[in-house]
Design a protein around this motif. Structure first.
Motif, short mmCIF file in Angstrom:
data_model
loop_
_atom_site.label_atom_id
_atom_site.label_comp_id
_atom_site.label_asym_id
_atom_site.label_seq_id
_atom_site.Cartn_x
_atom_site.Cartn_y
_atom_site.Cartn_z
N PHE B 70 0.83 -1.21 0.03
CA PHE B 70 -0.18 -0.08 -0.01
C PHE B 70 0.80 1.47 -0.12
CE2 PHE B 70 -3.18 -3.26 0.97
CZ PHE B 70 -4.28 -2.65 0.25
N ALA B 71 2.08 1.14 0.69
CA ALA B 71 2.96 2.28 0.27
C ALA B 71 3.47 2.58 -0.81
CB ALA B 71 4.21 2.08 1.49
N SER B 72 3.77 1.36 -1.72
CA SER B 72 4.20 1.63 -3.26
C SER B 72 2.93 2.00 -3.98
CB SER B 72 4.52 0.23 -3.72
OG SER B 72 5.52 -0.24 -2.95
N LEU B 73 1.79 1.63 -3.70
CA LEU B 73 0.39 2.15 -4.41
C LEU B 73 0.38 3.77 -4.05
CD1 LEU B 73 -1.74 1.07 -6.13
CD2 LEU B 73 -3.11 0.61 -4.35
N TRP B 74 0.63 4.01 -2.86
CA TRP B 74 0.16 5.57 -2.19
C TRP B 74 1.38 6.27 -3.27
CZ3 TRP B 74 -2.54 9.28 -1.30
CH2 TRP B 74 -1.92 10.49 -0.67
N ARG B 75 2.70 5.93 -3.21
CA ARG B 75 3.53 6.58 -3.97
C ARG B 75 3.29 6.68 -5.27
NH1 ARG B 75 7.23 2.77 -1.29
NH2 ARG B 75 7.30 3.66 0.85
N THR B 76 2.67 5.61 -5.83
CA THR B 76 2.30 5.66 -7.26
C THR B 76 1.13 6.70 -7.55
OG1 THR B 76 2.71 3.34 -7.44
CG2 THR B 76 1.40 4.27 -9.27
N VAL B 77 0.29 6.60 -6.71
CA VAL B 77 -0.88 7.89 -6.78
C VAL B 77 -0.14 9.31 -6.66
CG1 VAL B 77 -2.76 8.73 -5.59
CG2 VAL B 77 -2.43 6.26 -5.85
N VAL B 78 0.90 9.46 -5.76
CA VAL B 78 1.48 10.72 -5.65
C VAL B 78 2.07 11.10 -6.99
CG1 VAL B 78 3.22 11.88 -4.50
CG2 VAL B 78 1.71 10.64 -3.04
#
Lengths: 274, 296
Positions: B70-78
């Protein structure tokens, strides 16, 4: 008076636009300038007088695999372009000019896959290409590049814009569909073939992910991932890395400068018609 | 006899598309489906790379319970948000500016397009040089003002923004070119009417230009979003995912889980989940487009 303010306004606008455009390419200017410095001078202030050197270029060009990378890239690019044009022109012709069952279903399916970036399918592509023995060859890049939906859509759009009268006249004369493709559509396709060649060249030349994943032997590598390898093994020799980067981008920049019109047309038709 | 001719006629289109569809099915479509299959198999260590043990949803369960996912997904969103906002916004701005005549417009425009044709590894090398915190030219300029500059790509709180901005710099030209072409489709007389009505330039953009090219902008938004997910090379070239995991987006996590940790099953599941995420984002844009088109 009004004219004078208008003029100074135009002049200011011109200056701003030029300043912004130069700002956009400062990284390239720096890349080339620093690539002529000796490694120890890499971070010396910009305006200091320096002893320019060709040593970095000699080092990059002297790497025992440098010409392998260029040759591999040129082979991959040219083979892909030939195969791509052959299969895509013929498929686009049928999609643009013929009615058949499942046509819209097929186009829909093809368009759907445009949404899936190669980043998400690294694993299956790696394992699949491994199992059919393609890894570590130029074919692992070429074969998946042959049928690309982007170019199919581009050429379908172009074929649709060719007036129908040409074909009707030919049909009345009893021409076969193959004859129409070869003697009417192909001669008119110069611009779209040029655009396809140009985009294919730029995209495959700059492709990093696929060769980085699928090609291991350094002598079989393509130019862009080879630059990454250079960066990793070259240590702290920044001017050397920048010389490599310059050599990697020069062919594409030259091609771009001489074919800008086709480049802009290609972007426009893919970006607008989507 | 007539029937035979008819049948032959019907086969023709399929013969024309056969080579393309053949290549596509073998080398593009099949790997996609194969990924779906692998995501249900236990291919999670070096000796099981070709194992066919079916493990149901275990890979999905592991992928979703990994703390990094989810951290990676969040960074993808950012990354996607910054990248898309910049490329769409600046793309529009520069298209409007380049739509005006000025001396040397053609040359300035090709300079502007140059970053787009350059490979992102070269971009990475030069930007790492420019933004080197202690010695690079950017911070040398910064020091002229007195303070020591930020750490840029080495600052964990700044690195993700930096890679998105540099990625946007490299991708900007596509949007400028596309929007320029759309602007040229706007009828000249509409601007003349606006001028007679005494509309100022900002209002003209808001009420004349934008509504007319909006359908193009939605198409472009879809393309830009998809491009924003193709960020592996930008990030590998600039930070390699670091510092720490500050720029580890989904594409890098999939790469790491597969090719560093050799957990191919889990990485395949992450690939499928990421694909679903991209479809979801696209369908949201599609909804917005439909709603907009019915309103106008």
């Amino acid at each position: 008076m009004a004219n004078a303010t208008l003029n100074s306004k135009t002049r200011l606008f011109t200056i701003i636009m030029w300043a912004l455009s130069i700002l956009m390419i400062i990284p390239f200017i720096m890349m080339v300038l620093i690539s002529f410095r000796i490694p120890g001078d890499a971070y010396k202030p910009f305006f200091t007088l320096l002893r320019p050197t060709l040593k970095n270029y000699a080092m990059v060009l002297g790497h025992k695999n440098f010409f392998d990378w260029y040759r591999n890239t040129l082979f991959t690019v040219s083979t892909t372009i030939i195969l791509r044009l052959a299969v895509t022109l013929s498929a686009a012709y049928a999609f643009a000019r013929m009615e058949f069952r499942f046509k819209h279903l097929l186009i829909g399916l093809l368009l759907l896959t445009l949404m899936v970036p190669g980043e998400t399918t690294m694993v299956p592509r790696y394992l699949y290409f491994k199992s059919i023995g393609l890894l570590d060859t130029s074919w692992v890049i070429i074969l998946p590049e042959v049928a690309q939906v982007f170019y199919l859509v581009l050429i379908i759009e172009f074929f649709r814009s060719i007036p129908n009268d040409f074909c009707e006249a030919a049909l009345i004369d009893g021409c076969s569909s193959l004859r129409i493709l070869l003697s009417i559509f192909l001669p008119l396709s110069g611009p779209i073939i040029t655009t396809t060649i140009l985009f294919s060249f730029i995209n495959i030349w700059n492709n990093f992910l696929d060769p980085y994943l699928f090609i291991n032997t350094i002598s079989r590598q393509l130019i862009t991932p080879a630059m990454k390898y250079f960066q990793e093994t070259g240590g702290a020799n920044i001017p050397g890395q920048l010389a490599g980067a310059s050599l990697a981008i020069i062919p594409v920049i030259l091609l771009f400068i001489f074919t800008q019109k086709f480049f802009v047309e290609g972007v426009t038709s893919s970006g607008i018609k989507g | 006899m007539k029937q035979l001719a008819q049948r032959r006629l019907n086969l023709t289109p399929y013969l024309y598309i056969l080579p393309f569809m053949g290549f596509f099915a073998l080398f593009n479509l099949y790997p996609l489906l194969y990924g779906f299959i692998i995501s249900f198999l236990d291919r999670n260590n070096a000796r099981k790379l070709l194992s066919n043990t079916f493990v149901w949803f275990e890979n999905y369960h592991k992928a979703l319970t990994l703390s990094t996912t989810f951290a990676s997904l969040w960074r993808t969103v950012v990354f996607t948000t910054i990248f898309t906002a910049l490329v769409m916004g600046l793309g529009f701005l520069f298209a409007v500016l380049f739509n005006k005549e000025f001396v040397g417009r053609k040359v300035a425009r090709s300079m502007f397009y140059m970053p787009y044709v350059t490979n992102l590894i070269a971009v990475g090398i030069v930007f790492k040089y420019l933004f080197n915190p202690s010695k690079g030219p950017v911070n040398a300029l910064w020091r002229l003002v007195g303070k020591s500059g930020p750490e840029w790509l080495l600052d964990p709180s700044l690195a993700l923004i930096m890679v998105a901005v540099i990625g946007a710099w490299a991708a900007l030209a596509f949007n400028v070119i596309t929007i320029l072409a759309a602007l040229q489709e706007v009828p000249r007389d509409l601007y003349e009417v606006a001028q007679i009505e005494g509309v100022n330039p900002i209002q003209r953009i808001r009420y004349v230009t934008l509504p007319l090219i909006a359908p193009h902008l939605f198409t472009l938004l879809t393309i830009t979003l998809i491009n924003s997910f193709k960020n592996f090379t930008t990030i590998i070239g600039l930070t390699g995912g670091g510092p720490g995991t500050a720029t580890q987006v989904m594409s890098l996590q999939i790469y790491n889980d597969a090719f560093i940790h050799l957990k191919f099953g889990i990485a395949a599941a992450e690939g499928v989940l990421f694909t679903l995420f991209i479809f979801l984002v696209n369908s949201l844009v599609n909804q917005a487009r439909k709603r907009w088109l019915t309103q106008h």
